[in-house]
Design a protein around this motif. Structure first.
Motif, mmCIF file in Angstrom:
data_model
loop_
_atom_site.group_PDB
_atom_site.id
_atom_site.type_symbol
_atom_site.label_atom_id
_atom_site.label_comp_id
_atom_site.label_asym_id
_atom_site.label_seq_id
_atom_site.Cartn_x
_atom_site.Cartn_y
_atom_site.Cartn_z
ATOM 1 N N PRO A 126 37.035 48.821 34.397
ATOM 2 C CA PRO A 126 35.183 48.685 33.635
ATOM 3 C C PRO A 126 34.126 47.405 33.049
ATOM 4 N N THR A 127 35.419 46.758 32.358
ATOM 5 C CA THR A 127 34.508 45.449 32.120
ATOM 6 C C THR A 127 34.581 43.779 33.097
ATOM 7 N N LEU A 128 36.262 44.371 34.411
ATOM 8 C CA LEU A 128 36.449 43.452 35.454
ATOM 9 C C LEU A 128 34.598 43.856 36.270
ATOM 10 N N MET A 129 34.461 44.664 36.597
ATOM 11 C CA MET A 129 33.233 46.033 37.646
ATOM 12 C C MET A 129 32.467 44.930 36.992
ATOM 13 N N ARG A 130 31.435 45.274 35.413
ATOM 14 C CA ARG A 130 30.708 44.491 34.612
ATOM 15 C C ARG A 130 30.532 42.824 35.764
ATOM 16 N N TYR A 131 31.653 42.237 35.004
ATOM 17 C CA TYR A 131 31.942 40.414 35.226
ATOM 18 C C TYR A 131 31.473 39.737 36.495
ATOM 19 N N PHE A 132 31.507 40.486 37.080
ATOM 20 C CA PHE A 132 32.166 40.361 39.164
ATOM 21 C C PHE A 132 31.261 40.876 39.819
ATOM 22 N N GLY A 133 30.384 41.904 39.039
ATOM 23 C CA GLY A 133 29.230 43.210 39.932
ATOM 24 C C GLY A 133 30.020 43.802 40.693
ATOM 25 N N VAL A 134 31.170 44.088 40.747
ATOM 26 C CA VAL A 134 31.944 44.731 42.280
ATOM 27 C C VAL A 134 32.135 46.764 41.646
ATOM 28 N N SER A 135 32.202 47.203 43.080
ATOM 29 C CA SER A 135 32.445 47.832 42.025
ATOM 30 C C SER A 135 33.412 48.868 41.895
ATOM 31 N N ALA A 136 34.035 50.386 41.904
ATOM 32 C CA ALA A 136 35.426 50.328 41.146
ATOM 33 C C ALA A 136 35.613 50.496 42.801
ATOM 34 N N THR A 137 35.619 50.880 43.468
ATOM 35 C CA THR A 137 37.151 50.538 45.070
ATOM 36 C C THR A 137 36.832 49.730 44.946
ATOM 37 N N THR A 138 36.432 47.996 45.080
ATOM 38 C CA THR A 138 36.295 46.798 45.317
ATOM 39 C C THR A 138 37.896 46.746 44.365
ATOM 40 N N ILE A 139 37.207 47.285 42.736
ATOM 41 C CA ILE A 139 38.563 46.365 41.696
ATOM 42 C C ILE A 139 40.030 46.537 41.907
ATOM 43 N N GLN A 140 39.617 47.994 42.605
ATOM 44 C CA GLN A 140 40.677 48.274 42.523
ATOM 45 C C GLN A 140 41.910 47.748 42.959
ATOM 46 N N TRP A 141 41.365 46.945 44.352
ATOM 47 C CA TRP A 141 42.010 46.273 45.313
ATOM 48 C C TRP A 141 43.191 45.322 44.290
ATOM 49 N N LEU A 142 43.122 44.900 42.631
ATOM 50 C CA LEU A 142 43.046 43.952 42.105
ATOM 51 C C LEU A 142 44.967 44.457 41.893
ATOM 52 N N THR A 143 44.725 45.895 41.840
ATOM 53 C CA THR A 143 46.131 46.439 41.803
ATOM 54 C C THR A 143 46.862 46.798 42.911
ATOM 55 N N THR A 144 45.795 47.566 43.778
ATOM 56 C CA THR A 144 46.712 48.247 45.394
ATOM 57 C C THR A 144 46.911 46.492 46.013
ATOM 58 N N GLY A 145 46.112 45.474 45.833
ATOM 59 C CA GLY A 145 46.476 44.290 46.857
ATOM 60 C C GLY A 145 47.353 43.973 45.985
ATOM 61 N N PHE A 146 48.362 43.793 45.621
ATOM 62 C CA PHE A 146 48.776 42.865 44.480
ATOM 63 C C PHE A 146 49.846 43.851 44.917
#
Length: 474
Positions: A44-64
């Motif tokens: 939630p914090t990263l979504m607000r900081y970078f202004g991206v959606s939940a689907t996008t932010i999940q790539w930090l784990t999925t892409g990893f």
């Protein structure tokens, strides 16, 4: 100058020296492992900081996870071609650079670049550290040593979200990566003193065709991670799945038909090793599904806050951490098969109780069952890894641990996807039939519990079939 054989013998014969080596190795691996599972709390914090959606932010784990998996099959080749001390330091440096990029990232794509660099390091180190620990440890002490290693694979996965929650409570999301950078930098400095070259080098050319075809792993895991998600373009996903499977089939074919394979899949011809691979995978499924599904149950059925549901995982994580070294020593003393039977028995009992009593379980009971399942994992995952290695000749250990780590990651992802699909599908069907949402949700969770109860029974059968194996050498 000390020869490699003398170096390995020195570590095998000097427990204090070996303990320092293992401690530095595990400190780096533990920190990297935490980074794999800790970001979900900060979404939630990263979504607000970078202004991206939940689907996008999940790539930090999925892409990893995807990048990490593609590096795992390359790990044995690196161990055979790069002196271990240099390889370990390069991995630490790569992870540190990735972490620093994340700290100064002005946008999400730059942060994603940092995560990719971190994932490359983790993907190389995860199979490698197990191979090195098995190499420098006498066969009669391997259970105890790999029990300590279980702190990395099991505890870090469970503790990661807890640690990140605590750090985020007192600082910004950057504080989490500052912690990672400081620890890895310290480990890098200590590695000059305590890490040595202990792996025999067998220089070969890297098979780039195998590397390219192994990218099919990324496609397979990507499709698995789409299961249960809304709005997925399934014709395109099935096309990607077909191409990925063809690439993986060719990868397997090539490993069996080339004189110097990148990943020696002939280890799978040893039946006892195959059972060990599946047992580590099934125990990992139990662990990762517990750490993901239980917090959802706490929030959706017991109506706890996200913070409280995360803290409810602490007892299970603590028990897992305490038991891992104990189960390793126990395996050395009473035999691996008995330890595996105890562990799979605990996991099976936990899922069975959940299935039978799910409608009447309160928070305390759920936490106790989580401890039972996670405690069972301590009796299975690393003891099975060690028994699998003992079923192979020394020159195949690096390949064997790479196969185990890769399969474990695939099965873990598949387990989470299956749990999500069952939970969503059954709950929606119950709502359509006219049941209240609370009842429908409980039925969905009960279906999940039943599914993994069956998986645990299958694992228990494997624990019955597996044999204690004396170490073979070549």
């Amino acid at each position: 100058m000390i020869s490699l054989e003398e170096q390995v013998s020195r570590f095998k014969g000097n427990q204090k020296l070996r303990n320092w080596f293992v401690a530095i190795l595990l400190a780096g691996t533990f920190t990297m492992s935490i980074s794999q599972s800790s970001l979900s709390t900060a979404y939630p914090t990263l979504m607000r900081y970078f202004g991206v959606s939940a689907t996008t932010i999940q790539w930090l784990t999925t892409g990893f996870m995807l990048i990490m998996c593609i590096m795992m099959p390359i790990s044995p080749w690196l161990l055979n071609n790069v002196p271990f001390k240099r390889l370990f330091q390069a991995v630490l440096l790569l992870f540190d650079v990735g972490t620093l990029i994340i700290l100064v990232a002005p946008s999400f794509p730059i942060m994603m670049l940092g995560r990719i660099l971190e994932a490359v390091g983790v993907g190389i180190l995860f199979p490698a550290y197990q191979s090195v620990m098995l190499t420098i440890t006498p066969a009669e002490s391997r259970g105890a040593t790999m029990g300590v290693a279980g702190l990395v694979m099991g505890s870090a996965l469970a503790i990661g979200p807890i640690i990140s929650g605590i750090v985020l409570k007192f600082t910004t999301w950057q504080g989490l990566f500052v912690v990672f950078a400081l620890i890895i930098t310290l480990v890098f400095a200590l590695s000059f003193r305590f890490i040595s070259n202990v792996m025999t080098l067998k220089p070969t050319q890297l098979d780039f065709i195998s590397v390219i075809s192994s990218v099919g792993l990324i496609g397979l895991l990507f499709v698995i991670n789409q299961l249960g998600k809304p709005g997925v373009n399934w014709p395109a996903q099935f096309g990607l799945l077909a191409v990925s499977l063809l690439m993986l089939v060719y990868f397997v074919y090539r490993q069996f038909h080339t004189t110097k394979p990148m990943l020696e899949l002939r280890v799978l011809k040893t039946f006892n090793y195959d059972l060990a691979v599946l047992l580590t995978g099934f125990s990992y499924i139990a662990l990762i599904v517990t750490t993901i599904i239980f917090p959802l149950y706490y929030q959706g059925v017991l109506h706890l806050s996200p913070f409280a549901s995360g803290m409810a995982l602490v007892p299970g994580a603590v028990l897992l951490s305490l038991l891992n070294p104990v189960t390793g020593k126990l395996a050395d003393r009473i035999g691996f098969k008995r330890v595996l039977l105890i562990g799979m028995g605990m996991i099976t009992m936990g899922w069975g109780i959940l299935f039978v009593c799910s409608r009447s379980l309160n928070l305390i009971a759920m936490m106790g069952i989580a401890m039972l399942i996670e405690g069972g994992n301590a009796f299975v995952m690393m003891p099975a890894t060690t028994l699998g290695a003992n079923s192979l000749a020394d020159n195949l250990i690096a390949h064997g641990t790479a196969v185990i780590t890769t399969v474990r990651q695939i099965l873990g992802s598949l387990g989470v996807a299956i749990a999500t699909i069952i939970l969503t599908t059954v709950t929606q069907n119950q709502v359509v039939k006219g049941y209240r949402h609370q009842v429908a949700t409980q039925t969905g969770y009960r279906a999940v519990f039943f599914t993994f109860f069956l998986v645990a029974i299958f694992g228990l059968v494997m624990a019955v079939l597996i044999k204690n194996t004396k170490k073979t050498t070549k």
